[in-house]
Design a protein around this motif. Structure first.
Motif, PDB file in Angstrom:
ATOM      1  N   MET A 182       0.826  -1.212   0.000  1.00  0.00           N
ATOM      2  CA  MET A 182       0.000   0.000   0.000  1.00  0.00           C
ATOM      3  C   MET A 182       0.858   1.259   0.000  1.00  0.00           C
ATOM      4  O   MET A 182       0.501   2.264  -0.604  1.00  0.00           O
ATOM      5  CB  MET A 182      -0.943  -0.003   1.205  1.00  0.00           C
ATOM      6  N   PHE A 183       2.021   1.176   0.692  1.00  0.00           N
ATOM      7  CA  PHE A 183       2.888   2.353   0.735  1.00  0.00           C
ATOM      8  C   PHE A 183       3.310   2.770  -0.674  1.00  0.00           C
ATOM      9  O   PHE A 183       3.275   3.963  -1.013  1.00  0.00           O
ATOM     10  CB  PHE A 183       4.134   2.081   1.586  1.00  0.00           C
ATOM     11  N   ASN A 184       3.710   1.783  -1.507  1.00  0.00           N
ATOM     12  CA  ASN A 184       4.157   2.114  -2.858  1.00  0.00           C
ATOM     13  C   ASN A 184       3.049   2.768  -3.686  1.00  0.00           C
ATOM     14  O   ASN A 184       3.323   3.635  -4.518  1.00  0.00           O
ATOM     15  CB  ASN A 184       4.663   0.858  -3.567  1.00  0.00           C
ATOM     16  N   VAL A 185       1.799   2.331  -3.452  1.00  0.00           N
ATOM     17  CA  VAL A 185       0.671   2.911  -4.186  1.00  0.00           C
ATOM     18  C   VAL A 185       0.468   4.371  -3.795  1.00  0.00           C
ATOM     19  O   VAL A 185       0.350   5.262  -4.646  1.00  0.00           O
ATOM     20  CB  VAL A 185      -0.619   2.109  -3.936  1.00  0.00           C
ATOM     21  N   LEU A 186       0.425   4.634  -2.491  1.00  0.00           N
ATOM     22  CA  LEU A 186       0.207   5.999  -2.001  1.00  0.00           C
ATOM     23  C   LEU A 186       1.392   6.901  -2.351  1.00  0.00           C
ATOM     24  O   LEU A 186       1.209   8.047  -2.783  1.00  0.00           O
ATOM     25  CB  LEU A 186      -0.026   5.984  -0.492  1.00  0.00           C
ATOM     26  N   TRP A 187       2.600   6.364  -2.146  1.00  0.00           N
ATOM     27  CA  TRP A 187       3.793   7.153  -2.462  1.00  0.00           C
ATOM     28  C   TRP A 187       3.886   7.405  -3.974  1.00  0.00           C
ATOM     29  O   TRP A 187       4.311   8.467  -4.410  1.00  0.00           O
ATOM     30  CB  TRP A 187       5.045   6.436  -1.962  1.00  0.00           C
ATOM     31  N   GLY A 188       3.447   6.404  -4.742  1.00  0.00           N
ATOM     32  CA  GLY A 188       3.446   6.550  -6.198  1.00  0.00           C
ATOM     33  C   GLY A 188       2.490   7.631  -6.656  1.00  0.00           C
ATOM     34  O   GLY A 188       2.789   8.389  -7.589  1.00  0.00           O
ATOM     35  N   ILE A 243      10.239  -2.298  -8.343  1.00  0.00           N
ATOM     36  CA  ILE A 243       9.386  -2.264  -7.157  1.00  0.00           C
ATOM     37  C   ILE A 243       8.203  -3.203  -7.382  1.00  0.00           C
ATOM     38  O   ILE A 243       7.985  -3.692  -8.492  1.00  0.00           O
ATOM     39  CB  ILE A 243       8.865  -0.838  -6.869  1.00  0.00           C
ATOM     40  N   GLU A 244       7.440  -3.437  -6.335  1.00  0.00           N
ATOM     41  CA  GLU A 244       6.192  -4.193  -6.457  1.00  0.00           C
ATOM     42  C   GLU A 244       5.042  -3.254  -6.175  1.00  0.00           C
ATOM     43  O   GLU A 244       5.028  -2.535  -5.169  1.00  0.00           O
ATOM     44  CB  GLU A 244       6.159  -5.367  -5.471  1.00  0.00           C
ATOM     45  N   ILE A 245       4.097  -3.231  -7.091  1.00  0.00           N
ATOM     46  CA  ILE A 245       2.926  -2.367  -6.926  1.00  0.00           C
ATOM     47  C   ILE A 245       1.715  -3.112  -7.474  1.00  0.00           C
ATOM     48  O   ILE A 245       1.783  -3.718  -8.550  1.00  0.00           O
ATOM     49  CB  ILE A 245       3.139  -1.013  -7.650  1.00  0.00           C
ATOM     50  N   PHE A 246       0.643  -3.125  -6.707  1.00  0.00           N
ATOM     51  CA  PHE A 246      -0.559  -3.905  -7.048  1.00  0.00           C
ATOM     52  C   PHE A 246      -0.219  -5.382  -7.257  1.00  0.00           C
ATOM     53  O   PHE A 246      -0.841  -6.071  -8.075  1.00  0.00           O
ATOM     54  CB  PHE A 246      -1.239  -3.342  -8.303  1.00  0.00           C
ATOM     55  N   GLY A 247       0.805  -5.861  -6.557  1.00  0.00           N
ATOM     56  CA  GLY A 247       1.158  -7.273  -6.626  1.00  0.00           C
ATOM     57  C   GLY A 247       1.954  -7.685  -7.844  1.00  0.00           C
ATOM     58  O   GLY A 247       2.180  -8.870  -8.072  1.00  0.00           O
ATOM     59  N   SER A 300       3.065  -4.019 -16.664  1.00  0.00           N
ATOM     60  CA  SER A 300       2.986  -2.980 -15.638  1.00  0.00           C
ATOM     61  C   SER A 300       3.515  -1.652 -16.162  1.00  0.00           C
ATOM     62  O   SER A 300       2.962  -0.589 -15.867  1.00  0.00           O
ATOM     63  CB  SER A 300       3.759  -3.402 -14.384  1.00  0.00           C
ATOM     64  N   THR A 301       4.585  -1.718 -16.963  1.00  0.00           N
ATOM     65  CA  THR A 301       5.165  -0.495 -17.515  1.00  0.00           C
ATOM     66  C   THR A 301       4.179   0.220 -18.418  1.00  0.00           C
ATOM     67  O   THR A 301       3.973   1.434 -18.299  1.00  0.00           O
ATOM     68  CB  THR A 301       6.451  -0.816 -18.297  1.00  0.00           C
ATOM     69  N   TYR A 302       3.564  -0.545 -19.334  1.00  0.00           N
ATOM     70  CA  TYR A 302       2.601   0.068 -20.242  1.00  0.00           C
ATOM     71  C   TYR A 302       1.395   0.608 -19.493  1.00  0.00           C
ATOM     72  O   TYR A 302       0.923   1.718 -19.763  1.00  0.00           O
ATOM     73  CB  TYR A 302       2.147  -0.939 -21.298  1.00  0.00           C
ATOM     74  N   LEU A 303       0.898  -0.176 -18.534  1.00  0.00           N
ATOM     75  CA  LEU A 303      -0.264   0.259 -17.767  1.00  0.00           C
ATOM     76  C   LEU A 303       0.034   1.534 -16.989  1.00  0.00           C
ATOM     77  O   LEU A 303      -0.749   2.495 -17.013  1.00  0.00           O
ATOM     78  CB  LEU A 303      -0.702  -0.847 -16.815  1.00  0.00           C
ATOM     79  N   LEU A 304       1.173   1.567 -16.319  1.00  0.00           N
ATOM     80  CA  LEU A 304       1.530   2.735 -15.521  1.00  0.00           C
ATOM     81  C   LEU A 304       1.748   3.959 -16.395  1.00  0.00           C
ATOM     82  O   LEU A 304       1.321   5.064 -16.064  1.00  0.00           O
ATOM     83  CB  LEU A 304       2.786   2.446 -14.694  1.00  0.00           C
ATOM     84  N   LYS A 305       2.414   3.765 -17.539  1.00  0.00           N
ATOM     85  CA  LYS A 305       2.639   4.889 -18.455  1.00  0.00           C
ATOM     86  C   LYS A 305       1.317   5.471 -18.937  1.00  0.00           C
ATOM     87  O   LYS A 305       1.150   6.692 -18.989  1.00  0.00           O
ATOM     88  CB  LYS A 305       3.475   4.436 -19.658  1.00  0.00           C
ATOM     89  N   PHE A 306       0.386   4.586 -19.293  1.00  0.00           N
ATOM     90  CA  PHE A 306      -0.868   5.092 -19.828  1.00  0.00           C
ATOM     91  C   PHE A 306      -1.731   5.730 -18.754  1.00  0.00           C
ATOM     92  O   PHE A 306      -2.414   6.720 -19.008  1.00  0.00           O
ATOM     93  CB  PHE A 306      -1.650   3.984 -20.533  1.00  0.00           C
ATOM     94  N   ILE A 307      -1.677   5.180 -17.542  1.00  0.00           N
ATOM     95  CA  ILE A 307      -2.410   5.803 -16.433  1.00  0.00           C
ATOM     96  C   ILE A 307      -1.883   7.216 -16.182  1.00  0.00           C
ATOM     97  O   ILE A 307      -2.657   8.163 -16.006  1.00  0.00           O
ATOM     98  CB  ILE A 307      -2.293   4.949 -15.158  1.00  0.00           C
TER      99      ILE A 307
END
Length: 227
Positions: free
Chosen positions: A1-7, A49-53, A199-206
Motif C-alpha cells: 500500500m505504501f508504494n501505491v500511495l507514495w506513487g 518495485i512491487e505495486i498492485f502485486g 505494468s510499464t505500459y499500464l503505468l505509463k498510460f495511467i
C-alpha cells in the motif's frame, strides 16, 4: 500500500514540477524538462518495485511526461518544435551515456565510496541506453506524427484529450515493447519480463491519462515574449 500511495504523490510532484518548469521558463523550460526527464528516467528504471502485486520498474512516471511535453509543444508551437524537442532528448541521452561510461573508467582512489554505486546504476546503461534510444526514437516520432494527424481529424480546442491520449496509446505500447525487449530480455525470467511489460505500459498510460488536466492547464499559460 505504501508504494501505491507514495506513487500517487510521486505522480503529483512530477506534474507540479513540470508545470513550474514551463511557467518559469516558457518554451525553453519544455526543452529543459525533456533533457532532464530522459536522463532521470534511465537512472530510475534500474530500480524495480512491487505495486498492485506485480513487478514494475521506476522511471515510468517521468518518462510519460516526455509525451506530455512533446504533445504540448505540438499543440501550442507546431509539429516542427515537437520534433526538435525529440532530437534534443535523443542528444541528451547519448551525451549522458558517453560521459558516464568514461567517468566509470577512472581508477578510483582507495577511500572512494562511489564507484560501486555508480557501476550499479550506470553499469547497465549501455544496454539500457540502447533500448531507450531505440524505443525513444521510434515512439516519440510516432507520437508526434499521430498527434499531428489527430489534430487534423479532431481540431477542436476541447478535443485536446483525444489528441493527447490517442497519440500516447499506441506510441507508448511500441515504446514499452521495444525497450523491454532490448533492455531486459534475458536479464529477467520471461514471467518477470511480461510483468514488467504489462505494468510499464499500464503505468505509463495511467500517468498519461492523468496528465490530461495538466496539458489543458499548461496550454493556457501566456508569455509576453510569445505575444
Amino acid at each position: 500500500m505504501f508504494n501505491v500511495l507514495w506513487g500517487a504523490l510521486f505522480v503529483v510532484v512530477n506534474f507540479a514540477l513540470f508545470l513550474a518548469c514551463y511557467r518559469l521558463f516558457g518554451k525553453n523550460g519544455l526543452y529543459a524538462w525533456i533533457g532532464a526527464a530522459t536522463v532521470l528516467a534511465n537512472i530510475q528504471v534500474v530500480k524495480t518495485i512491487e505495486i498492485f502485486g506485480i513487478v514494475a520498474t521506476l522511471g515510468n512516471t517521468i518518462y510519460a511526461t516526455i509525451y506530455l511535453t512533446t504533445d504540448l509543444l505540438n499543440e501550442k508551437y507546431g509539429e516542427k518544435e515537437a520534433r526538435k524537442a525529440v532530437w534534443f532528448g535523443f542528444f541528451t541521452l547519448v551525451m549522458s551515456m558517453i560521459l558516464m561510461q568514461m567517468a566509470l573508467k577512472f581508477v578510483p582512489q582507495e577511500s572512494d565510496i562511489s564507484q560501486e554505486a555508480l557501476e550499479t546504476i550506470f553499469g547497465l546503461m549501455p544496454r539500457l541506453a540502447l533500448g531507450s534510444l531505440t524505443a525513444y526514437f521510434v515512439s516519440q516520432f510516432l507520437d508526434v506524427r499521430l498527434f499531428s494527424k489527430l489534430k487534423k481529424a479532431y481540431p477542436g480546442r476541447n478535443q485536446l484529450w483525444i489528441r493527447n491520449n490517442g497519440s500516447s496509446l499506441l506510441s507508448q505500447l511500441v515504446d514499452t515493447l521495444v525497450f523491454a525487449s532490448i533492455a531486459f530480455a534475458g536479464v529477467y525470467s520471461w514471467s518477470v519480463w511480461w510483468q514488467i511489460v504489462l505494468s510499464t505500459y499500464l503505468l505509463k498510460f495511467i500517468v498519461s491519462a492523468a496528465s490530461t488536466p495538466v496539458i489543458y492547464a499548461a496550454r493556457n499559460f501566456k508569455f509576453k515574449e510569445e505575444g
